[in-house]
Write an enzyme that holds these catalytic residues in place. Structure first.
Site, PDB file in Angstrom:
ATOM      1  N   LYS A  11      42.785  37.333  44.821  1.00 42.63           N
ATOM      2  CA  LYS A  11      41.891  38.347  44.162  1.00 42.63           C
ATOM      3  C   LYS A  11      40.856  38.790  45.259  1.00 42.63           C
ATOM      4  O   LYS A  11      40.793  38.164  46.292  1.00 42.63           O
ATOM      5  CB  LYS A  11      41.438  37.520  43.033  1.00 42.63           C
ATOM      6  CG  LYS A  11      42.219  37.177  41.834  1.00 42.63           C
ATOM      7  CD  LYS A  11      41.179  36.551  40.818  1.00 42.63           C
ATOM      8  CE  LYS A  11      42.241  36.377  39.507  1.00 42.63           C
ATOM      9  NZ  LYS A  11      41.344  35.766  38.353  1.00 42.63           N
ATOM     10  N   TYR A  51      45.571  44.162  32.722  1.00 44.40           N
ATOM     11  CA  TYR A  51      44.845  43.058  31.932  1.00 44.40           C
ATOM     12  C   TYR A  51      44.847  43.414  30.300  1.00 44.40           C
ATOM     13  O   TYR A  51      43.853  42.987  29.751  1.00 44.40           O
ATOM     14  CB  TYR A  51      43.524  42.572  32.567  1.00 44.40           C
ATOM     15  CG  TYR A  51      43.638  41.809  33.796  1.00 44.40           C
ATOM     16  CD1 TYR A  51      43.854  40.636  33.586  1.00 44.40           C
ATOM     17  CD2 TYR A  51      43.256  42.315  35.040  1.00 44.40           C
ATOM     18  CE1 TYR A  51      44.229  39.824  34.798  1.00 44.40           C
ATOM     19  CE2 TYR A  51      43.580  41.629  36.035  1.00 44.40           C
ATOM     20  CZ  TYR A  51      44.083  40.465  35.920  1.00 44.40           C
ATOM     21  OH  TYR A  51      44.194  39.501  37.202  1.00 44.40           O
ATOM     22  N   PHE A  59      35.206  39.252  28.017  1.00 40.41           N
ATOM     23  CA  PHE A  59      35.022  39.083  29.490  1.00 40.41           C
ATOM     24  C   PHE A  59      36.003  40.354  29.869  1.00 40.41           C
ATOM     25  O   PHE A  59      35.959  40.333  31.140  1.00 40.41           O
ATOM     26  CB  PHE A  59      35.393  37.672  30.039  1.00 40.41           C
ATOM     27  CG  PHE A  59      36.989  37.719  29.826  1.00 40.41           C
ATOM     28  CD1 PHE A  59      37.911  38.195  30.282  1.00 40.41           C
ATOM     29  CD2 PHE A  59      36.992  36.721  28.558  1.00 40.41           C
ATOM     30  CE1 PHE A  59      39.312  37.679  30.218  1.00 40.41           C
ATOM     31  CE2 PHE A  59      38.485  36.413  28.131  1.00 40.41           C
ATOM     32  CZ  PHE A  59      39.634  36.709  28.930  1.00 40.41           C
ATOM     33  N   ARG A  87      51.433  27.339  39.206  1.00 41.93           N
ATOM     34  CA  ARG A  87      50.502  27.024  38.122  1.00 41.93           C
ATOM     35  C   ARG A  87      49.644  25.743  38.603  1.00 41.93           C
ATOM     36  O   ARG A  87      48.452  25.766  38.657  1.00 41.93           O
ATOM     37  CB  ARG A  87      50.724  27.155  36.756  1.00 41.93           C
ATOM     38  CG  ARG A  87      51.235  28.584  36.381  1.00 41.93           C
ATOM     39  CD  ARG A  87      51.166  29.023  35.041  1.00 41.93           C
ATOM     40  NE  ARG A  87      49.844  28.911  34.211  1.00 41.93           N
ATOM     41  CZ  ARG A  87      48.729  29.613  34.355  1.00 41.93           C
ATOM     42  NH1 ARG A  87      48.847  30.652  35.059  1.00 41.93           N
ATOM     43  NH2 ARG A  87      47.713  29.249  33.628  1.00 41.93           N
ATOM     44  N   ARG A 104      42.318  26.677  43.746  1.00 47.51           N
ATOM     45  CA  ARG A 104      40.854  26.944  43.066  1.00 47.51           C
ATOM     46  C   ARG A 104      39.977  25.824  43.423  1.00 47.51           C
ATOM     47  O   ARG A 104      38.802  26.240  43.679  1.00 47.51           O
ATOM     48  CB  ARG A 104      41.073  27.293  41.575  1.00 47.51           C
ATOM     49  CG  ARG A 104      41.673  28.242  41.286  1.00 47.51           C
ATOM     50  CD  ARG A 104      42.187  28.540  39.786  1.00 47.51           C
ATOM     51  NE  ARG A 104      42.793  29.864  39.550  1.00 47.51           N
ATOM     52  CZ  ARG A 104      43.473  30.011  38.593  1.00 47.51           C
ATOM     53  NH1 ARG A 104      43.687  29.138  37.633  1.00 47.51           N
ATOM     54  NH2 ARG A 104      43.841  31.330  38.244  1.00 47.51           N
ATOM     55  N   ASN A 114      37.929  33.061  40.957  1.00 46.19           N
ATOM     56  CA  ASN A 114      38.703  31.999  41.120  1.00 46.19           C
ATOM     57  C   ASN A 114      39.721  32.002  42.117  1.00 46.19           C
ATOM     58  O   ASN A 114      40.710  31.284  42.158  1.00 46.19           O
ATOM     59  CB  ASN A 114      38.913  31.257  39.920  1.00 46.19           C
ATOM     60  CG  ASN A 114      39.963  32.421  39.104  1.00 46.19           C
ATOM     61  OD1 ASN A 114      40.550  33.262  39.511  1.00 46.19           O
ATOM     62  ND2 ASN A 114      40.237  31.997  37.660  1.00 46.19           N
ATOM     63  N   HIS A 117      45.535  34.857  40.873  1.00 43.82           N
ATOM     64  CA  HIS A 117      46.068  34.657  39.550  1.00 43.82           C
ATOM     65  C   HIS A 117      47.744  34.372  39.618  1.00 43.82           C
ATOM     66  O   HIS A 117      48.400  34.581  40.557  1.00 43.82           O
ATOM     67  CB  HIS A 117      46.056  36.363  38.888  1.00 43.82           C
ATOM     68  CG  HIS A 117      47.097  36.571  37.878  1.00 43.82           C
ATOM     69  ND1 HIS A 117      46.631  36.538  36.564  1.00 43.82           N
ATOM     70  CD2 HIS A 117      48.316  36.967  37.942  1.00 43.82           C
ATOM     71  CE1 HIS A 117      47.757  36.748  35.809  1.00 43.82           C
ATOM     72  NE2 HIS A 117      48.642  37.132  36.713  1.00 43.82           N
ATOM     73  N   GLU A 128      55.096  41.181  34.793  1.00 48.07           N
ATOM     74  CA  GLU A 128      53.871  41.456  35.922  1.00 48.07           C
ATOM     75  C   GLU A 128      54.666  41.740  37.042  1.00 48.07           C
ATOM     76  O   GLU A 128      53.963  42.789  37.834  1.00 48.07           O
ATOM     77  CB  GLU A 128      53.112  40.250  36.015  1.00 48.07           C
ATOM     78  CG  GLU A 128      52.240  39.919  35.046  1.00 48.07           C
ATOM     79  CD  GLU A 128      51.373  38.392  35.023  1.00 48.07           C
ATOM     80  OE1 GLU A 128      50.395  38.138  34.079  1.00 48.07           O
ATOM     81  OE2 GLU A 128      51.486  37.737  35.954  1.00 48.07           O
TER      82      GLU A 128
END
Length: 140
Positions: A11, A51, A59, A87, A104, A114, A117, A128
């Site tokens: 990110k 998203y 949010f 993950r 993270r 964070n 993704h 995705e």
């Protein structure tokens, strides 16, 4: 366990703080390998489309604004059980709750910024990946 592919996004906070190499070391040390990748700047339209599942959440606007605030690096990771493995090494969404040694915990600024993704299922990983990559962009 089967060989899978999953999407990783580094990110804007990670890219702007020049953490991409350090994050990739954690990913590669876990046994996952990069089979496609690129750096790009998301437009508002692309971020909203990616998203869209969150469009009714409070949010959503802040998330889109954040994701277009700087460059991102999108990568396709491959390996045994790639979705679950990635993950696990990403850690909890809230870095304060993430396990030691996870991406993270090591690099995130807060729950909103964070750093990474990752796809949450094999089905979403396929969607995705197709959102960002064409078949011609994959290596071996």
């Amino acid at each position: 366990m089967a060989i899978e592919r999953t999407l990783s996004i580094l990110k804007p906070d990670a890219c702007l703080r020049n953490l991409t190499g350090r994050i990739m070391t954690v990913i590669e040390d876990s046994g996952l390998r990069v089979v496609a990748g690129k750096r790009l700047q998301l437009t508002q339209e692309r971020a909203e489309a990616f998203y869209a599942v969150h469009k009714d959440r409070p949010f959503f606007g802040d998330l889109v604004s954040y994701m277009i605030s700087g460059p991102v690096e999108v990568r396709v990771l491959e390996g045994e059980g790639a979705v679950a493995k990635y993950r696990e090494i990403m850690g909890a969404t809230n870095p304060a709750e993430a396990a030691d040694g996870t991406i993270r915990k090591l690099f995130a600024e807060n729950v909103e910024r964070n750093s990474v993704h990752g796809s949450d299922s094999q089905e979403n990983a396929a969607k995705e990946i197709a959102f960002f990559f064409t078949p011609e962009e994959f290596t071996g």
